[in-house]
Design a protein around this motif. Structure first.
Motif, PDB file in Angstrom:
ATOM      1  N   ARG A 138      19.232 -15.084 -16.418  1.00 41.41           N
ATOM      2  CA  ARG A 138      17.822 -14.750 -16.537  1.00 41.41           C
ATOM      3  C   ARG A 138      17.582 -13.268 -16.319  1.00 41.41           C
ATOM      4  O   ARG A 138      18.361 -12.557 -15.668  1.00 41.41           O
ATOM      5  N   ALA A 139      16.470 -12.826 -16.900  1.00 43.11           N
ATOM      6  CA  ALA A 139      16.012 -11.450 -16.734  1.00 43.11           C
ATOM      7  C   ALA A 139      14.538 -11.496 -16.368  1.00 43.11           C
ATOM      8  O   ALA A 139      13.798 -12.352 -16.855  1.00 43.11           O
ATOM      9  N   ALA A 140      14.121 -10.589 -15.492  1.00 44.31           N
ATOM     10  CA  ALA A 140      12.728 -10.510 -15.083  1.00 44.31           C
ATOM     11  C   ALA A 140      12.266  -9.065 -15.175  1.00 44.31           C
ATOM     12  O   ALA A 140      12.832  -8.185 -14.523  1.00 44.31           O
ATOM     13  N   ASP A 141      11.251  -8.810 -16.023  1.00 44.81           N
ATOM     14  CA  ASP A 141      10.678  -7.475 -16.224  1.00 44.81           C
ATOM     15  C   ASP A 141      11.783  -6.447 -16.480  1.00 44.81           C
ATOM     16  O   ASP A 141      11.850  -5.410 -15.830  1.00 44.81           O
ATOM     17  N   VAL A 175      11.203  -7.163 -20.570  1.00 45.48           N
ATOM     18  CA  VAL A 175      11.610  -8.492 -21.060  1.00 45.48           C
ATOM     19  C   VAL A 175      11.848  -9.450 -19.896  1.00 45.48           C
ATOM     20  O   VAL A 175      12.564  -9.129 -18.943  1.00 45.48           O
ATOM     21  N   SER A 176      11.236 -10.623 -19.978  1.00 42.84           N
ATOM     22  CA  SER A 176      11.490 -11.694 -19.014  1.00 42.84           C
ATOM     23  C   SER A 176      11.894 -12.948 -19.785  1.00 42.84           C
ATOM     24  O   SER A 176      11.179 -13.381 -20.697  1.00 42.84           O
ATOM     25  N   VAL A 177      13.048 -13.509 -19.446  1.00 44.59           N
ATOM     26  CA  VAL A 177      13.540 -14.680 -20.170  1.00 44.59           C
ATOM     27  C   VAL A 177      14.513 -15.455 -19.299  1.00 44.59           C
ATOM     28  O   VAL A 177      15.225 -14.879 -18.479  1.00 44.59           O
ATOM     29  N   GLU A 178      14.508 -16.766 -19.440  1.00 39.56           N
ATOM     30  CA  GLU A 178      15.476 -17.640 -18.790  1.00 39.56           C
ATOM     31  C   GLU A 178      16.272 -18.372 -19.863  1.00 39.56           C
ATOM     32  O   GLU A 178      15.699 -18.867 -20.829  1.00 39.56           O
ATOM     33  N   LEU A 179      17.575 -18.410 -19.683  1.00 43.70           N
ATOM     34  CA  LEU A 179      18.471 -19.088 -20.618  1.00 43.70           C
ATOM     35  C   LEU A 179      19.006 -20.337 -19.924  1.00 43.70           C
ATOM     36  O   LEU A 179      19.748 -20.247 -18.951  1.00 43.70           O
ATOM     37  N   HIS A 191      23.877  -7.336 -23.651  1.00 43.86           N
ATOM     38  CA  HIS A 191      24.792  -6.534 -22.838  1.00 43.86           C
ATOM     39  C   HIS A 191      24.304  -6.419 -21.404  1.00 43.86           C
ATOM     40  O   HIS A 191      25.100  -6.468 -20.463  1.00 43.86           O
ATOM     41  N   CYS A 192      22.995  -6.271 -21.212  1.00 43.27           N
ATOM     42  CA  CYS A 192      22.454  -6.194 -19.851  1.00 43.27           C
ATOM     43  C   CYS A 192      22.594  -7.532 -19.133  1.00 43.27           C
ATOM     44  O   CYS A 192      23.003  -7.588 -17.966  1.00 43.27           O
ATOM     45  N   MET A 193      22.262  -8.628 -19.812  1.00 38.23           N
ATOM     46  CA  MET A 193      22.326  -9.942 -19.173  1.00 38.23           C
ATOM     47  C   MET A 193      23.759 -10.353 -18.872  1.00 38.23           C
ATOM     48  O   MET A 193      24.005 -11.126 -17.939  1.00 38.23           O
ATOM     49  N   ALA A 194      24.718  -9.821 -19.647  1.00 42.13           N
ATOM     50  CA  ALA A 194      26.132 -10.145 -19.419  1.00 42.13           C
ATOM     51  C   ALA A 194      26.789  -9.216 -18.399  1.00 42.13           C
ATOM     52  O   ALA A 194      27.965  -9.393 -18.076  1.00 42.13           O
ATOM     53  N   GLY A 195      26.057  -8.238 -17.912  1.00 45.79           N
ATOM     54  CA  GLY A 195      26.625  -7.301 -16.945  1.00 45.79           C
ATOM     55  C   GLY A 195      27.493  -6.239 -17.568  1.00 45.79           C
ATOM     56  O   GLY A 195      28.258  -5.560 -16.872  1.00 45.79           O
ATOM     57  N   LEU A 196      27.378  -6.039 -18.887  1.00 48.08           N
ATOM     58  CA  LEU A 196      28.134  -4.995 -19.572  1.00 48.08           C
ATOM     59  C   LEU A 196      27.393  -3.663 -19.555  1.00 48.08           C
ATOM     60  O   LEU A 196      27.993  -2.610 -19.788  1.00 48.08           O
ATOM     61  N   THR A 236      17.625  -0.311 -16.415  1.00 45.86           N
ATOM     62  CA  THR A 236      16.864   0.802 -15.856  1.00 45.86           C
ATOM     63  C   THR A 236      15.911   0.289 -14.776  1.00 45.86           C
ATOM     64  O   THR A 236      15.727   0.923 -13.735  1.00 45.86           O
ATOM     65  N   ARG A 237      15.329  -0.871 -15.039  1.00 52.03           N
ATOM     66  CA  ARG A 237      14.423  -1.501 -14.078  1.00 52.03           C
ATOM     67  C   ARG A 237      14.380  -2.996 -14.358  1.00 52.03           C
ATOM     68  O   ARG A 237      14.578  -3.435 -15.482  1.00 52.03           O
ATOM     69  N   GLY A 238      14.132  -3.782 -13.316  1.00 53.58           N
ATOM     70  CA  GLY A 238      14.029  -5.222 -13.480  1.00 53.58           C
ATOM     71  C   GLY A 238      15.176  -5.959 -12.811  1.00 53.58           C
ATOM     72  O   GLY A 238      16.105  -5.350 -12.278  1.00 53.58           O
ATOM     73  N   GLN A 239      15.092  -7.280 -12.827  1.00 61.54           N
ATOM     74  CA  GLN A 239      16.084  -8.132 -12.185  1.00 61.54           C
ATOM     75  C   GLN A 239      16.902  -8.895 -13.214  1.00 61.54           C
ATOM     76  O   GLN A 239      16.383  -9.334 -14.249  1.00 61.54           O
TER      77      GLN A 239
END
Length: 260
Positions: free
Chosen positions: A18-21, A39-43, A64-69, A73-76
């Motif tokens: 998941r990503a939050a803001d 972007v906020s999304v749950e997979l 790439h951000c959600m996979a940790g690659l 810049t900001r968000g969870q």
């Protein structure tokens, strides 16, 4: 050291990632490019999600951000209940090795290793051994039983991508990220790979997130997320190729109108 855990009421218990803001900004000043805008999304676990959008929409950056690659810049960000924020290089490497699988357009196989050695390489690096029964299940699913001793240059493109798929699946990761996995394949080989990915979700409960520009590929997913200008602008569940194409056309019309 224990990895940080996201503990917020909004965090979905059924989310594999998941990503939050989430914001991702490259450069500064006049050269600044905002790739993702809040972007906020749950997979969901055990689901096949496709991410689509025009070139420059941010779909690959989001993956790439959600996979940790890539860093936010900001968000969870989180994989399962493990937050990516605050993890150092060693922590991110361990998380990607233990909880994430990758399938790339270019296959990324080592030419000096056999198909079996390529499949088992991530486990070998982690000092782990494959579960024999699960390994056989994966090999049977991708149909590579008679190709395990072959090196990549002895395999077709479709067979090489099946090796890459098996490599991603054999460690039973929390989530598999696939970046245009059929982009270098002919239509028949592409259909075989997509069928395998679909079965790995339906029959084995795997979680797959796929970036694609192909409406037919997206039709294999349970859910399609559409991005434009770094934001989620639409989504579709139980997609068909025609429904995906129709949604893309409507988004193109909106984007054209906004630019005039």
């Amino acid at each position: 050291m224990t990895s940080p855990v996201i503990d917020t009421p909004a965090a979905g218990a059924g989310a594999a990632a998941r990503a939050a803001d989430l914001w991702k900004v490259y450069g500064s000043g006049e050269a600044q490019v905002i790739a993702l805008r809040g972007v906020s999304v749950e997979l969901e676990r055990g689901r096949f999600t496709a991410i689509m959008g025009p070139s420059g929409s941010g779909k690959s950056t989001l993956m790439h951000c959600m996979a940790g690659l890539d860093s936010a810049t900001r968000g969870q960000l989180a994989i399962g209940d493990t937050a990516l924020n605050g993890l150092g290089d060693a922590g991110l490497t361990r998380l990607r090795r233990e909880k994430v699988g990758f399938i790339f357009q270019q296959f990324n196989l080592l030419p000096t290793l056999t198909a079996e050695e390529n499949i088992l390489l991530p486990l070998a690096i982690a000092g782990r051994k494959a579960d024999p029964q699960w390994f056989q299940t994966v090999i049977d699913t991708v149909g590579l039983g008679d190709r395990l001793g072959h090196r990549p240059n002895q395999l077709s493109g479709g067979q090489q991508q099946r090796v890459a798929c098996a490599r991603a699946l054999v460690a039973r990761p929390e989530v598999i990220f696939a970046d245009e996995p059929t982009g270098n394949l002919d239509s028949r080989s592409g259909a075989e790979i997509l069928g395998f990915l679909r079965r790995s979700v339906t029959e084995h409960g795997q979680t797959i997130v796929m970036v694609t520009h192909d409406a037919n590929a997206a039709s294999y997913a349970d859910r399609v997320i559409f991005l434009a200008d770094g934001q989620i602008v639409d989504e579709l569940t139980e997609p068909t190729a025609d429904a995906v194409l129709d949604r893309i056309k409507r988004l193109d019309v909106v984007a054209t109108g906004a630019s005039e």
